[in-house]
Design a protein around this motif. Sequence first.
Motif, mmCIF file in Angstrom:
data_model
loop_
_atom_site.group_PDB
_atom_site.id
_atom_site.type_symbol
_atom_site.label_atom_id
_atom_site.label_comp_id
_atom_site.label_asym_id
_atom_site.label_seq_id
_atom_site.Cartn_x
_atom_site.Cartn_y
_atom_site.Cartn_z
ATOM 1 N N ASN A 100 0.830 -1.214 0.000
ATOM 2 C CA ASN A 100 0.000 0.000 0.000
ATOM 3 C C ASN A 100 0.862 1.261 0.000
ATOM 4 N N ALA A 101 1.965 1.215 0.740
ATOM 5 C CA ALA A 101 2.853 2.379 0.817
ATOM 6 C C ALA A 101 3.464 2.666 -0.554
ATOM 7 N N ARG A 102 3.898 1.623 -1.218
ATOM 8 C CA ARG A 102 4.489 1.790 -2.546
ATOM 9 C C ARG A 102 3.465 2.329 -3.544
ATOM 10 N N LEU A 103 2.242 1.813 -3.419
ATOM 11 C CA LEU A 103 1.167 2.264 -4.295
ATOM 12 C C LEU A 103 0.887 3.755 -4.077
ATOM 13 N N ALA A 104 0.879 4.174 -2.805
ATOM 14 C CA ALA A 104 0.605 5.586 -2.510
ATOM 15 C C ALA A 104 1.657 6.479 -3.163
ATOM 16 N N LEU A 105 2.899 6.060 -3.083
ATOM 17 C CA LEU A 105 3.972 6.847 -3.710
ATOM 18 C C LEU A 105 3.790 6.869 -5.227
ATOM 19 N N ASP A 106 3.457 5.726 -5.802
ATOM 20 C CA ASP A 106 3.191 5.667 -7.243
ATOM 21 C C ASP A 106 2.056 6.617 -7.635
ATOM 22 N N CYS A 107 1.134 6.848 -6.707
ATOM 23 C CA CYS A 107 -0.016 7.718 -6.972
ATOM 24 C C CYS A 107 0.300 9.187 -6.714
ATOM 25 N N GLY A 336 -5.129 3.268 -3.720
ATOM 26 C CA GLY A 336 -4.836 3.622 -5.113
ATOM 27 C C GLY A 336 -5.781 4.686 -5.629
ATOM 28 N N ASP A 337 -6.952 4.807 -4.967
ATOM 29 C CA ASP A 337 -7.949 5.791 -5.419
ATOM 30 C C ASP A 337 -7.819 7.139 -4.712
ATOM 31 N N TYR A 338 -6.717 7.347 -4.026
ATOM 32 C CA TYR A 338 -6.576 8.514 -3.122
ATOM 33 C C TYR A 338 -6.998 9.843 -3.732
ATOM 34 N N ALA A 339 -6.637 10.059 -4.998
ATOM 35 C CA ALA A 339 -6.896 11.376 -5.607
ATOM 36 C C ALA A 339 -8.373 11.588 -5.926
ATOM 37 N N ARG A 340 -9.177 10.540 -5.790
ATOM 38 C CA ARG A 340 -10.621 10.740 -5.993
ATOM 39 C C ARG A 340 -11.183 11.724 -4.973
ATOM 40 N N LEU A 399 -5.169 13.956 -11.653
ATOM 41 C CA LEU A 399 -4.349 13.378 -10.580
ATOM 42 C C LEU A 399 -4.751 11.936 -10.257
ATOM 43 N N GLU A 400 -5.888 11.490 -10.785
ATOM 44 C CA GLU A 400 -6.290 10.092 -10.592
ATOM 45 C C GLU A 400 -5.617 9.190 -11.625
#
Length: 429
Positions: A100-107, A336-340, A399-400
């Motif tokens: 999840n941490a890696r995904l957040a950085l990718d996002c 992964g959907d953080y920017a929503r 940003l999504e």
Amino acid sequence: MKTAQGVTVVENGQIVDGTGAAALPRGAVLIEDGRIKYVGPSAGLPLVPAQTQRIDARGGTILPGLVEAHFHPTYFNVAELQDLDIKYPVEYVTLLASVNARLALDCGYTSARSGGSLFNIDVWLKKAIDKDLVPGPRLASSGREICGAAGLMDWNPDFRKIGMEGLVLLVNGPDEARAAVRTLVKDGIEWVKTYPTGDAAAPDVNDHHTLCMTFEEMHAVVATAHNHGLKVTGHCRATAGIKNALRAGYDAIEHGTFMDDEALELLLARDVPVVPALYFELASMERGPEFGMSQRVVDGHRETLEGGAESARRILSAGGRLGMGGDYGFAWNPHGDYARELTFFVNYVGFSPLDTLKCATKTGAEIMGLGKEVGTLEVGKLADILVVDGDVVRDISMLERRERFIAVLQGGVIKAGQLAARFAAQPVG
Ligand SMILES: [Zn+2]
């Protein structure tokens, strides 16, 4: 976390600096040894050495790395409450948290503040990220959360004889509240996350208008935490719970759903930031029923959404501070959907894109206690920067779309985006 060595220029894009100021067209950022040396018009860029690394923003946007202000690294496709603590063993959840941490950085999220984690996983995840063993956002940790016995987070029935070990420290009275904070002090956390109120998602009586801790318990938490240099926040829906938290000296409020005039006054008096985490409510309403969510709970989320949106608008127009974070990790609101959350604040809540971006960068960094180091594009700060192939002010939903990210930099190092040399696994010494 290591910073880059040498000189990098990011150019050929509009600058959105994170302060809420209008975008500056045809801008450039000069980075030296991982810190911002110049930000402004390309025309004013100082002379740079011949071997300078150049990042072309292709006419897009150069903005600060995003801050996810309510991040649950250990949640993973949670479809029912039990998935939060007893679905997987702690060993597997730890691995999931690093994914999840890696995904957040990718996002594009270069920093994140934990809103609570299973066991002490976020504390150790933060150490691993700081040592560059795994990629991820700069993290502020919370560890286990605190809730009053029989409150929102005390859902395992007593006959199961398993309590809530791992997820929550349950307290009865101020003495136990103090003891719980002292346990967390030893764990090494930074933010004490508490549950002053219930939530629409509660399967039982602890709905969003219920209080789950007494003022005395909350006050004991704050006094103990502040004594040890920790900050305190809490899940606050009900109006009385928000006021209890503000009067007890909380440093931040999560959700802040049903604010009345008096609550707003208390909030502004100490400039306490609020992280609404609102898109979660819409996602619950729209997708919850596929996962068996009852109509009563869906209706509760609707009430929470409307109340929370109104409170967020009032806080912004009164000059208060809001962070963007989204409680991601549920089946209907996945990592992964953080920017929503950002798109939602523009399209549904009615914030301007620049205000929303300020909440997602500058204010987020301030909440984390990193306001002097990251969160805006300013000379002297660490070069945590997101370079997007597109105009995010005109269309924030850009940003999504991770495929539009040219580069995600932390301390001047390209960690994700099209230009990233994929992170090679490092041997652990
Ligand atoms: Zn949360």
